[in-house]
Scaffold this active site. Structure first.
Site, PDB file in Angstrom:
ATOM      1  N   ASN A  10      12.304   4.487 -11.008  1.00 34.93           N
ATOM      2  CA  ASN A  10      11.388   3.848 -12.031  1.00 34.93           C
ATOM      3  C   ASN A  10      10.020   4.509 -12.107  1.00 34.93           C
ATOM      4  O   ASN A  10       9.178   4.426 -11.054  1.00 34.93           O
ATOM      5  CB  ASN A  10      11.364   2.420 -11.112  1.00 34.93           C
ATOM      6  N   LYS A  12       7.671   3.209 -13.909  1.00 33.46           N
ATOM      7  CA  LYS A  12       6.561   2.365 -14.243  1.00 33.46           C
ATOM      8  C   LYS A  12       5.666   2.807 -15.280  1.00 33.46           C
ATOM      9  O   LYS A  12       6.325   3.285 -16.246  1.00 33.46           O
ATOM     10  CB  LYS A  12       5.777   1.843 -12.849  1.00 33.46           C
ATOM     11  N   HIS A  99      12.481  -7.039 -11.533  1.00 33.34           N
ATOM     12  CA  HIS A  99      11.407  -6.190 -10.677  1.00 33.34           C
ATOM     13  C   HIS A  99      10.579  -7.178  -9.862  1.00 33.34           C
ATOM     14  O   HIS A  99       9.949  -7.899 -10.815  1.00 33.34           O
ATOM     15  CB  HIS A  99      11.070  -5.164 -11.304  1.00 33.34           C
ATOM     16  N   GLU A 101       7.495  -6.487  -9.566  1.00 38.24           N
ATOM     17  CA  GLU A 101       6.066  -6.496 -10.232  1.00 38.24           C
ATOM     18  C   GLU A 101       6.129  -7.438 -11.358  1.00 38.24           C
ATOM     19  O   GLU A 101       5.279  -7.885 -11.629  1.00 38.24           O
ATOM     20  CB  GLU A 101       5.823  -5.170 -10.717  1.00 38.24           C
ATOM     21  N   GLU A 169      14.850  -5.197  -3.060  1.00 42.18           N
ATOM     22  CA  GLU A 169      13.703  -4.717  -3.162  1.00 42.18           C
ATOM     23  C   GLU A 169      12.934  -5.530  -1.931  1.00 42.18           C
ATOM     24  O   GLU A 169      12.355  -6.653  -2.283  1.00 42.18           O
ATOM     25  CB  GLU A 169      13.043  -4.867  -4.104  1.00 42.18           C
ATOM     26  N   GLY A 175       4.566  -0.352  -1.255  1.00 44.86           N
ATOM     27  CA  GLY A 175       3.069  -0.051  -1.169  1.00 44.86           C
ATOM     28  C   GLY A 175       2.358  -0.667  -0.166  1.00 44.86           C
ATOM     29  O   GLY A 175       0.924  -0.464  -0.069  1.00 44.86           O
ATOM     30  N   SER A 215      10.451   1.100  -1.160  1.00 45.51           N
ATOM     31  CA  SER A 215       9.711   2.479  -0.829  1.00 45.51           C
ATOM     32  C   SER A 215      10.429   3.806  -0.507  1.00 45.51           C
ATOM     33  O   SER A 215      10.158   4.239   0.374  1.00 45.51           O
ATOM     34  CB  SER A 215       8.416   2.269   0.122  1.00 45.51           C
TER      35      SER A 215
END
Length: 795
Positions: A10, A12, A99, A101, A169, A175, A215
């Protein structure tokens, strides 16, 4: 249950430019041989605006393009959205949904996610469905509760679970510098599978692929701390490694784990102790290298867990080392087997270019790459420039810069020959080599120039050929006349190891196909030698095609067009339908599809001469300077499509070890040169001999020998050769000679001649139209002199 691994990348809203994206894909290509695509699927999620542009390059790597999001709506007034149908219309068959985000930054709810999944199910788009908990939810013991809630919203919308992949996830590990341990990831994903089993079915749960997306990166290690930045590292006393500047020289290339980018340098400003800084740098590098092994061990441990079926990778998918993650998930035989092949080839004395070329073809084989070219990837070529309509004024000055090259590597074993096929008598007692030599002499006389001529022989034909041409000293000698095609190791079919045959080690080797022309020119030094002597252009053709002679009009057209590569093609007839054809890829570039590259289900379209109108004559024009540039651009190995042929290691012993012979075709290079072109030529420039059917036709009056020693179709043929189909008993030339002891029949007006059973032709037999001659008795019978037209003759 065994499930195929799947890795997603991904991107992004990265990288910063399309140029960077293309550079990254080119870097990935170098690592493809280390990946077995039969073990792992890879989907890449570029920014939305780049999807269609990058998709061909992504697919060329054996990967699929995936959108990062999709609308929950159908077509309509929805500014900034796109639908699942839009994706499928662009041949984008995958999308991410849910996702973290999208959920946390854009307020996407469980209900929104469910509606999007429903739209994809309606249209048939594959979904990577992301679920996972935040740090607060995890610390509150709500991990399973959150995952179940997110899944519960979606489950009623799913009708076809084969189009769903889950990506767990842990939002708290994205992050933050925190990473779930392999045990934590396995525990959570096992719970997810158990929930699916109860809420849907055992069958769905067993087959469902579940990725881990917390991650995953070579930049993170088993304990979740980025390499080189944790305070427990071997930092120098009094120098805090978490705040220290990057080292004063770039990190070694094999260290991809540093917090600082490759190429970062040390700035000595405000450094109280240069000694301390240097000591820190040294210790940090040692630490970095030791942590790399720990990092890969972590990835390998994750992938061995029974409920982890791959990874959804974020930032690490923007680096060349992403392919290392993919290769750890789906390793190919390349890692174990290549050193054995390399050792064998070096021991045999093969040059670096030959080794690089085979490394590329072997890498394609063991990667599991699909070497087939289906209809879905092609468009037909509707129109091309035609020889008769060329308007360029021929420029004789170009001949001084041009080389004529004949491929002469074939033994003609399929016709029962032990020597070079070019030593076969063709007409009036002349062999192919005789006629080629006389053609060159005629061209030199006609053009009043010392036209450069060379042969590419094979290790099997070189000696016989040079002996036969010794009576034509003006052609040249030694390396001025020939260079030798490389040879390649045969591959054991069962385990992909180098084939061994102690009874005769020569059977362990095979020709690598005429696509080896290019690496053989480079590796032998011929390419560089020709360029230094001022030769810029090359006309290459097969030695058994006596219609392929230097044509100044074509040479001038090629040079003035500026094309780096040009293929002479002819219009296909029913007689050509089983051979390769010219086509276009979806980006509009020309490519060649051979029969061995056509899926069985597309064979009917492959043979559709109305759709695919042109075939490759193997008469090619190459700009040698452009060829050198392509070698440099591709690290010394042109990325030609690879064909694999199943054989036995000893061709005469069908019980011997089954092997694969890897081959490339020289015409396939048309797809390697940007701006490559093709020219439709008259059939008179194409008169090859591949079988005794061709040889009998060529010896007949359907062909004429011209004053310049070119064999062309008789004018009465209107450019269409007769079709000859001999019984299998005439496969070898000695048997064919017994068929026509008085010479071949007249085929000047023959459309098709079929011979079945033992027959001999009397003198003065004339065949017109379509004629079949049959003898079922088992004893040879003679076809008497006379004219036979559109009939079946039973002897």
């Amino acid at each position: 249950m065994s499930r195929k691994f799947i890795v997603g990348g991904n991107w992004k809203c990265n990288p910063a430019s399309m140029k960077e994206a293309n550079t990254l894909l080119k870097e990935w290509k170098k690592s493809l041989p280390s990946v077995d695509k039969s073990k792992v699927d890879v989907v890449i999620c570029p920014p939305a605006l780049w999807m269609t542009t990058l998709s061909p390059a992504i697919e060329a790597l054996g990967m699929q393009t995936c959108a990062q999001n999709v609308g929950k709506n159908d077509a309509g007034a929805f500014t900034g959205e796109w639908t699942a149908a839009n994706l499928l219309d662009l041949n984008i068959k995958w999308t991410l949904i849910g996702h973290s985000e999208r959920r946390t930054k854009y307020g996407e709810t469980d209900a929104d996610v469910a509606e999007k999944v429903a739209k994809c199910q309606e249209i048939g788009v594959n979904v990577i469905l992301c679920i996972g908990e935040t740090l607060e939810e995890r610390e509150g013991g709500k991990t399973d509760e959150v995952n179940k809630r997110q899944l519960a919203a979606v489950i009623p919308k799913v009708k076809d679970w084969s189009k769903i992949v889950l990506a767990y996830e842990p939002v708290w590990a994205i992050g933050t510098g925190k990473v779930a341990t392999p045990e934590q990831a396995e525990e959570t994903q096992a719970a997810i599978r158990a929930y699916i089993k109860g809420a849907v079915s055992s069958d769905v749960a067993d087959k469902l692929q579940i990725q881990y997306g917390g991650s995953v990166s070579p930049d993170n290690c088993a304990d979740g701390q980025p390499c080189g930045v944790r305070s427990e590292s071997k930092a120098v006393e009094g120098l805090d490694s978490t705040q220290a500047p990057p080292p004063s020289s770039p990190l070694p290339e094999n260290c991809q784990l540093g917090a600082m980018a490759q190429g970062d340098t040390f700035d000595e400003v405000d450094t109280s102790s240069k000694v301390k800084a240097n000591r820190y740098k040294s210790q940090r590098l040692d630490f970095c290298q030791s942590r790399e092994a720990s990092c890969w061990a972590s990835i390998l441990e994750l992938i061995t867990k029974p409920n982890i079926d791959g990874f959804l990778v974020g930032g690490a998918s923007l680096k060349p080392t992403f392919m290392e993650i993919v290769s750890k998930v789906g390793p190919s035989k390349m890692v174990d087997m290549w050193p054995k092949f390399e050792e064998k080839m070096k021991k045999e004395g093969l040059n670096d270019t030959a080794i690089a070329a085979f490394k590329y073809t072997y890498g394609v084989l063991v990667s599991g790459a699909d070497v087939m070219i289906p209809e879905s990837k092609l468009d037909p070529v509707e129109k091309l420039p035609e020889y008769e309509k060329l308007r360029e004024k021929p420029d004789p000055r170009l001949l001084k810069k041009t080389l004529i090259l004949k491929l002469n590597g074939g033994l003609g074993t399929g016709m029962g020959l032990e020597k070079a096929k070019s030593l076969l008598p063709v007409t009036q007692g002349f062999t192919f080599l005789d006629l080629i030599a006389k053609q060159v002499a005629s061209m030199r006389k006609e053009f009043k120039t010392d036209l450069k001529f060379m042969l590419m022989n094979s290790f099997s034909t070189s000696q016989d050929t040079l002996e036969a041409l010794s009576k034509y000293p003006d052609l040249g000698t030694g390396s001025d006349l020939e260079f030798v095609q490389n040879k390649a190791p045969k591959v054991t079919a069962s385990d992909m190891s180098p084939a061994e045959w102690s009874a005769d080690s020569s059977h362990e080797w095979c020709p690598p196909g005429h696509g080896d022309l290019y690496p053989a020119m480079l590796g032998s030094g011929t390419l560089e030698k020709l360029l230094k002597k001022g030769y810029r252009y090359m006309f290459v053709s097969n030695s058994d095609n006596l219609g392929a002679t230097m044509d100044l009009k074509i040479l001038t057209h090629f040079v003035q067009s500026g094309a780096p590569f040009m293929m002479e093609v002819a219009e296909r007839t029913d007689a050509d339908k089983k051979g390769g054809h010219l086509a276009k890829d979806k980006a509009g570039g020309l490519l060649l599809r051979e029969s061995a590259q056509c899926p069985e289900e597309d064979e009917k379209e492959f043979q559709n001469v109305g759709k695919y109108k042109f075939f490759n004559t193997n008469n090619l024009w190459v700009d040698l300077a452009a060829l050198k540039r392509e070698f440099r651009r591709n690290d010394g190995a042109l990325p030609l499509p690879v064909m694999k042929n199943g054989k036995t290691v000893d061709p005469r012993d069908k019980a011997s070890t089954k092997v694969l012979q890897l081959e490339t075709a020289m015409g396939a290079a048309i797809q390697c040169f940007e701006g490559a072109s093709a020219l439709v030529i008259p059939r008179s420039r194409f008169a090859p001999v591949k079988t005794t059917n061709d040889l009998l036709a060529l010896r007949s009056d359907a062909y004429k020998l011209t004053e310049d020693f070119t064999i062309v179709l008789a004018p009465e043929r209107d450019g269409v050769p007769p079709e000859v189909k001999l019984d299998g008993m005439y496969k070898f030339t000695d048997a064919m000679e017994k068929l026509i002891p008085n010479g071949p029949p007249s085929l000047l007006h023959c459309k098709k001649l079929v011979v079945e059973g033992p027959v001999t032709f009397a003198k003065d037999v004339i065949i017109k139209g379509t004629v079949t001659v049959k003898n079922s008795s088992g004893t040879s019978k003679e076809l008497a002199a006379g004219t036979y037209e559109d009939k079946t003759v039973e002897l």
